[in-house]
Design a protein around this motif. Sequence first.
Motif, PDB file in Angstrom:
ATOM      1  N   ALA A  32       0.778  -1.355   0.033  1.00 58.28           N
ATOM      2  CA  ALA A  32      -0.065   0.014  -0.082  1.00 58.28           C
ATOM      3  C   ALA A  32       0.955   1.258  -0.098  1.00 58.28           C
ATOM      4  O   ALA A  32       0.470   2.263  -0.452  1.00 58.28           O
ATOM      5  N   ARG A  33       1.806   1.182   0.816  1.00 58.35           N
ATOM      6  CA  ARG A  33       2.876   2.187   0.783  1.00 58.35           C
ATOM      7  C   ARG A  33       3.416   2.630  -0.659  1.00 58.35           C
ATOM      8  O   ARG A  33       3.515   3.702  -1.015  1.00 58.35           O
ATOM      9  N   VAL A  34       3.886   1.441  -1.436  1.00 57.11           N
ATOM     10  CA  VAL A  34       4.263   1.843  -2.580  1.00 57.11           C
ATOM     11  C   VAL A  34       3.245   2.089  -3.525  1.00 57.11           C
ATOM     12  O   VAL A  34       3.470   3.087  -4.475  1.00 57.11           O
ATOM     13  N   ALA A  35       1.929   1.881  -3.590  1.00 54.91           N
ATOM     14  CA  ALA A  35       1.024   2.382  -4.095  1.00 54.91           C
ATOM     15  C   ALA A  35       0.921   3.845  -4.038  1.00 54.91           C
ATOM     16  O   ALA A  35       0.454   4.759  -4.923  1.00 54.91           O
ATOM     17  N   ARG A  36       1.249   4.340  -2.600  1.00 54.51           N
ATOM     18  CA  ARG A  36       0.886   5.722  -2.473  1.00 54.51           C
ATOM     19  C   ARG A  36       1.944   6.602  -3.086  1.00 54.51           C
ATOM     20  O   ARG A  36       1.883   7.619  -3.623  1.00 54.51           O
ATOM     21  N   THR A  37       3.193   5.782  -2.925  1.00 52.99           N
ATOM     22  CA  THR A  37       4.265   6.621  -3.754  1.00 52.99           C
ATOM     23  C   THR A  37       3.995   6.496  -5.233  1.00 52.99           C
ATOM     24  O   THR A  37       4.336   7.506  -5.799  1.00 52.99           O
ATOM     25  N   VAL A  38       3.584   5.459  -5.880  1.00 59.52           N
ATOM     26  CA  VAL A  38       3.362   5.605  -7.420  1.00 59.52           C
ATOM     27  C   VAL A  38       2.422   6.872  -7.465  1.00 59.52           C
ATOM     28  O   VAL A  38       2.552   7.734  -8.487  1.00 59.52           O
ATOM     29  N   ALA A  39       1.293   6.990  -6.747  1.00 60.56           N
ATOM     30  CA  ALA A  39       0.279   7.905  -6.947  1.00 60.56           C
ATOM     31  C   ALA A  39       0.830   9.198  -6.709  1.00 60.56           C
ATOM     32  O   ALA A  39       0.692  10.278  -7.543  1.00 60.56           O
ATOM     33  N   GLU A  40       1.846   9.420  -5.857  1.00 63.41           N
ATOM     34  CA  GLU A  40       2.412  10.724  -5.647  1.00 63.41           C
ATOM     35  C   GLU A  40       3.316  10.907  -6.977  1.00 63.41           C
ATOM     36  O   GLU A  40       3.197  12.200  -7.337  1.00 63.41           O
ATOM     37  N   VAL A  41       3.930  10.144  -7.386  1.00 65.15           N
ATOM     38  CA  VAL A  41       4.962  10.382  -8.473  1.00 65.15           C
ATOM     39  C   VAL A  41       3.929  10.805  -9.687  1.00 65.15           C
ATOM     40  O   VAL A  41       4.375  11.803 -10.417  1.00 65.15           O
TER      41      VAL A  41
END
Length: 132
Positions: A32-41
């Motif tokens: 989930a953290r990586v998904a949020r990072t992808v969303a932020e990018v």
Amino acid sequence: MAKTRASADQFAFTFDAPQPATLPAALAGVDARVARTVAEVLKNDDRDRLVIAAAMSVLLDEEVSKAMLDAYASPARDGHNISFARMLALIAVTNRFDLLDRELRAIGAAVLVGEEIYTAEIGHIDSEIEKL
């Protein structure tokens, strides 16, 4: 390559040594953290996701679609996690090494980009000289 908007922490860099993840459940929820990072990018890049997906496709020599990026950016879609290769391609085409650094610090690593490696090498040499 189109300019991207910089986030407030994009230029923040620390020389603090990151601590490795060793405690039980230290990496729980990382998908989930990586998904949020992808969303932020994706959110902080002025380009359309179609353009980003196309640039990633060229780097990887495989199809990456806008729909895939949308799925990777959603923590709720836990069956659609981004692969490490695709995450690297996303970071490469958006130049968001700061966010890669943030994620890698969770396991005790850090990112050096380009000529920053020379600064680290000089520090290493200075340390070796002090030991001698």
